[in-house]
Every structure is written in structure tokens, then in C-alpha cells.
Design an enzyme around this catalytic site. Structure first.
Site, PDB file in Angstrom:
ATOM      1  N   LYS A  15       0.959  -1.165   0.044  1.00 51.08           N
ATOM      2  CA  LYS A  15       0.034  -0.037   0.029  1.00 51.08           C
ATOM      3  C   LYS A  15       0.859   1.124  -0.051  1.00 51.08           C
ATOM      4  O   LYS A  15       2.128   1.153   0.395  1.00 51.08           O
ATOM      5  CB  LYS A  15      -1.103  -0.068   1.223  1.00 51.08           C
ATOM      6  N   ASP A 142      -2.512  -1.585   9.908  1.00 50.81           N
ATOM      7  CA  ASP A 142      -2.462  -1.925   8.283  1.00 50.81           C
ATOM      8  C   ASP A 142      -2.926  -3.051   8.031  1.00 50.81           C
ATOM      9  O   ASP A 142      -3.342  -3.313   6.687  1.00 50.81           O
ATOM     10  CB  ASP A 142      -1.300  -1.420   7.710  1.00 50.81           C
TER      11      ASP A 142
HETATM   12  O1  C5P Z   1      -0.057  -0.916  14.356  1.00 46.94           O
HETATM   13  P1  C5P Z   1       1.383  -1.470  13.880  1.00 46.94           P
HETATM   14  O2  C5P Z   1       1.916  -2.609  14.436  1.00 46.94           O
HETATM   15  O3  C5P Z   1       1.850  -1.148  12.338  1.00 46.94           O
HETATM   16  O4  C5P Z   1       2.235  -0.026  14.355  1.00 46.94           O
HETATM   17  C1  C5P Z   1       3.545  -0.164  14.487  1.00 46.94           C
HETATM   18  C2  C5P Z   1       3.845   1.175  15.755  1.00 46.94           C
HETATM   19  O5  C5P Z   1       3.589   2.141  14.942  1.00 46.94           O
HETATM   20  C3  C5P Z   1       3.216   1.143  16.878  1.00 46.94           C
HETATM   21  O6  C5P Z   1       3.923   0.580  17.950  1.00 46.94           O
HETATM   22  C4  C5P Z   1       3.147   2.719  17.239  1.00 46.94           C
HETATM   23  O7  C5P Z   1       4.441   3.035  17.602  1.00 46.94           O
HETATM   24  C5  C5P Z   1       3.164   3.217  15.817  1.00 46.94           C
HETATM   25  N1  C5P Z   1       1.948   3.903  15.361  1.00 46.94           N
HETATM   26  C6  C5P Z   1       1.235   4.856  15.862  1.00 46.94           C
HETATM   27  N2  C5P Z   1      -0.049   5.129  15.668  1.00 46.94           N
HETATM   28  C7  C5P Z   1      -0.561   4.326  14.688  1.00 46.94           C
HETATM   29  C8  C5P Z   1       0.033   3.510  14.076  1.00 46.94           C
HETATM   30  C9  C5P Z   1       1.162   3.026  14.291  1.00 46.94           C
HETATM   31  O8  C5P Z   1       1.888   5.554  16.952  1.00 46.94           O
HETATM   32  N3  C5P Z   1      -1.586   4.761  14.252  1.00 46.94           N
END
Ligand code: C5P
Length: 308
Positions: A15, A142
Site C-alpha cells: 500500500k 494496516d
Molecule cells: O500497528 P502497527 O504494529 O503497524 O504499528 C507499529 C507502531 O507504529 C506502533 O507500535 C506505534 O509506535 C506506531 N503507530 C502509531 N500510531 C498509529 C499506527 C502506528 O503511533 N496509528
């Protein structure tokens, strides 16, 4: 000879974020987002076959930096599904990577989504699609989008997706950088750069949605926006030079994809994509250049052999 042993092969897209508005940090450490995702024609493949435990092997682009232990997102996805569905079976997952690792293109999330779809069929769990989406949201912000693909608005921490009204096919050129950027590090840098400033609630720009509704690439190019871009540029300043290459070409717009470091350029047609690819390669500012089209669908089964 045809292989008749059980197996499910799933293909899943990368994406880019056409718009990424980042709100203040929440108490759970995530940031409230308003984003527009678009799935592009760059895919990882995942082949799941029966196994005693859940195991993974990874080959292809950047495979050496993908963990193959229990921290692998595809393994976590399969284990979560087994637990939710009460399945005692295992699976061996073979992932072929093309999506850059830690590139801001949801490569890990894509593999998690593919593992959910593949193991769901392999184990015949009978879970409904929205139950899979619920598991996807637990695995990463995601992952739900990787299941559905297309063009979609993401809210919450990105995990609440709804399809966007979007017309037309878009041509993108992707400049892949050396190395990756850590998503948490980019969000932390974003917070640091905005310290002491009032951060408004995130909204998707009206001009971006309007450009998608009318299928107007020039208007879309002008409306591209990523709140994480200053943070990605702060951590990887060389990306500025990559972005500048597009200015001398027929790029309609350019931005860092998600938390970076991949840079995505929107171009009017295939010819412009070829010209920009040549210019980017010659500039020496990136490791590799790819041409993709969008939107494409989400995780889909491309081969399925399941007996019983
Ligand atoms: O959800 P995902 O595992 O992809 O997120 C990875 C990291 O990115 C999270 O631990 C956080 O530090 C950051 N993040 C965030 N806000 C979001 C998505 C991700 O701070 N909406």
C-alpha cells in the site's frame, strides 16, 4: 506432474498512503489517524501447507532482515487464527517478498493478512470475513486494509477501513531506499518535531477525496499529503534528493509512503513512468525503482488444494 498435496497460495499487495493525517499521541501509544490507503500492483506471495507447528521461511527482496521466529507477523497471524478458531493444526508458511521490508508499504501487514486468508482456508475454520478483519485489526494498524485493498479511508489507528469512492487507474513510480525506517521511531520523531504545538484532530483533505471521486490525477497529485514526511526526512535526510528528482520530470506529485523511506511519485501515464524511472536510476539517489499501477484488490487466493 501436478502436486496434489494440500496447500493454499495467497497474493497480497503493498500500500501507499495518498493522505496521512496524524493526530496527537493517544494514551495507548498509538496516534489517531485519518488516512487514505491505496493498494498498488507490487505483491508478496504466501504459500501455506499443513505442518505440526506454525513455521515460516522467507525468500525474495530483503528476506535476510525478516525474522522467522514467533515475532514474524505471518506466524503471529496464523497462531492468533488457530487460537480464535480452536484449531489444533499447524502450517508451514513460505513467504516470497517483493514489498520492501520496513519501507512504509505495509509489507509485514500484507504477510499477516495473507497468512489469515491462507490458513483460514487450509484449516477450514469457517470464520466469517468480519471475524478475520477483527483478527487483522489486532495484528496491526494496516492489516485490515491489506485484506480489502482498493482505495480506502482508514481511521482510528488506521485499522478501521471503509472503501473510498475512487475512479480511474493511477500510475506510480516507487523509489526504494537503502535500508528501512522503524515505524515507531518515525512516529516518535513526528511527536518530537511537533512538541509544544497544538495538534488538531486528523481529517482527510476534501480536495483529496474530490480528486479520487472525479478520477483526476493532476488534482490528486496536488492533494497528496503525509504528516509523517517531515519526520521521515529528519531521520533520513537523503530522501529530499530523491523527492527532488521528480520535480524535473512530469511527476504530478510525490510523497514519502507511510513512515518511509520509500518515495512514491504519481505520473500521468506509462511513458512518464518510464522517463521518471530512468531519471531516478541515473540520479543514484535510490537502491531500486519500480513502476506500479493502482488501485488493485486486497489479499486473494491464487491456488487452493485442500482435501478432506
Ligand atoms: O500497528 P502497527 O504494529 O503497524 O504499528 C507499529 C507502531 O507504529 C506502533 O507500535 C506505534 O509506535 C506506531 N503507530 C502509531 N500510531 C498509529 C499506527 C502506528 O503511533 N496509528
Amino acid at each position: 506432474m501436478t502436486d496434489t498435496s494440500d496447500g493454499v497460495r495467497v497474493r497480497v499487495p503493498a500500500k501507499i498512503n495518498l493522505g496521512l493525517a496524524v493526530g496527537p499521541a493517544r494514551s495507548d501509544g498509538f496516534h489517531e489517524l485519518a488516512t487514505v490507503y491505496q493498494a498498488v500492483s507490487l505483491y508478496d506471495d504466501l504459500h501455506a501447507v499443513p505442518g505440526d507447528d506454525v513455521t515460516v521461511e522467507v525468500d525474495g527482496e530483503g528476506a535476510g532482515s525478516v525474522p522467522t521466529d514467533a515475532s514474524n507477523l505471518a506466524v503471529r497471524a496464523a497462531l492468533l487464527l488457530a487460537e480464535r478458531a480452536g484449531v489444533a493444526e499447524g502450517a508451514h508458511l513460505r513467504v516470497t517478498k517483493r514489498i520492501p521490508v520496513a519501507g512504509g508499504m505495509a509489507g509485514g501487514s500484507a504477510d499477516a493478512a495473507a497468512a489469515l486468508v491462507a490458513c483460514d482456508l487450509l484449516w477450514r475454520t469457517g470464520l466469517a470475513r468480519d471475524e478475520l478483519a477483527d483478527l487483522a485489526a489486532q495484528l496491526g494498524s494496516d492489516v485490515p486494509f491489506s485484506l480489502v485493498g482498493g482505495t480506502a479511508v482508514g481511521t482510528g489507528r488506521g485499522e478501521r477501513v471503509s472503501p473510498a469512492l475512487a475512479r480511474g487507474e493511477y500510475h506510480w513510480v516507487l523509489a526504494l531506499a537503502d535500508g528501512g525506517l522503524s515505524t515507531p521511531a518515525v512516529y516518535a520523531e513526528c511527536d518530537r518535531l511537533r512538541e509544544g504545538r497544538e495538534v488538531p484532530d486528523p481529517v482527510v483533505p476534501a480536495a483529496l477525496m474530490q480528486a479520487l471521486r472525479t478520477g483526476d490525477p493532476a488534482a490528486l497529485g496536488a492533494a497528496l499529503h503525509n504528516d509523517l514526511q517531515p519526520a521521515a526526512l529528519s531521520l533520513a535526510p537523503d530522501l529530499q534528493r530523491t523527492l527532488e528528482v521528480g520535480q524535473g520530470e512530469r511527476a504530478l506529485g510525490a510523497l514519502v509512503s507511510g513512515s518511509g523511506p520509500t518515495v512514491a511519485f504519481l505520473v500521468p501515464d506509462n511513458e512518464a513512468a518510464l522517463d521518471l524511472s530512468v531519471a531516478l536510476s541515473a540520479s543514484g539517489t535510490c537502491r531500486d525503482v519500480l513502476r506500479v499501477t493502482a488501485p488493485v484488490g486486497g489479499a486473494r487466493v491464487v491456488e487452493q488444494v485442500v482435501h478432506r
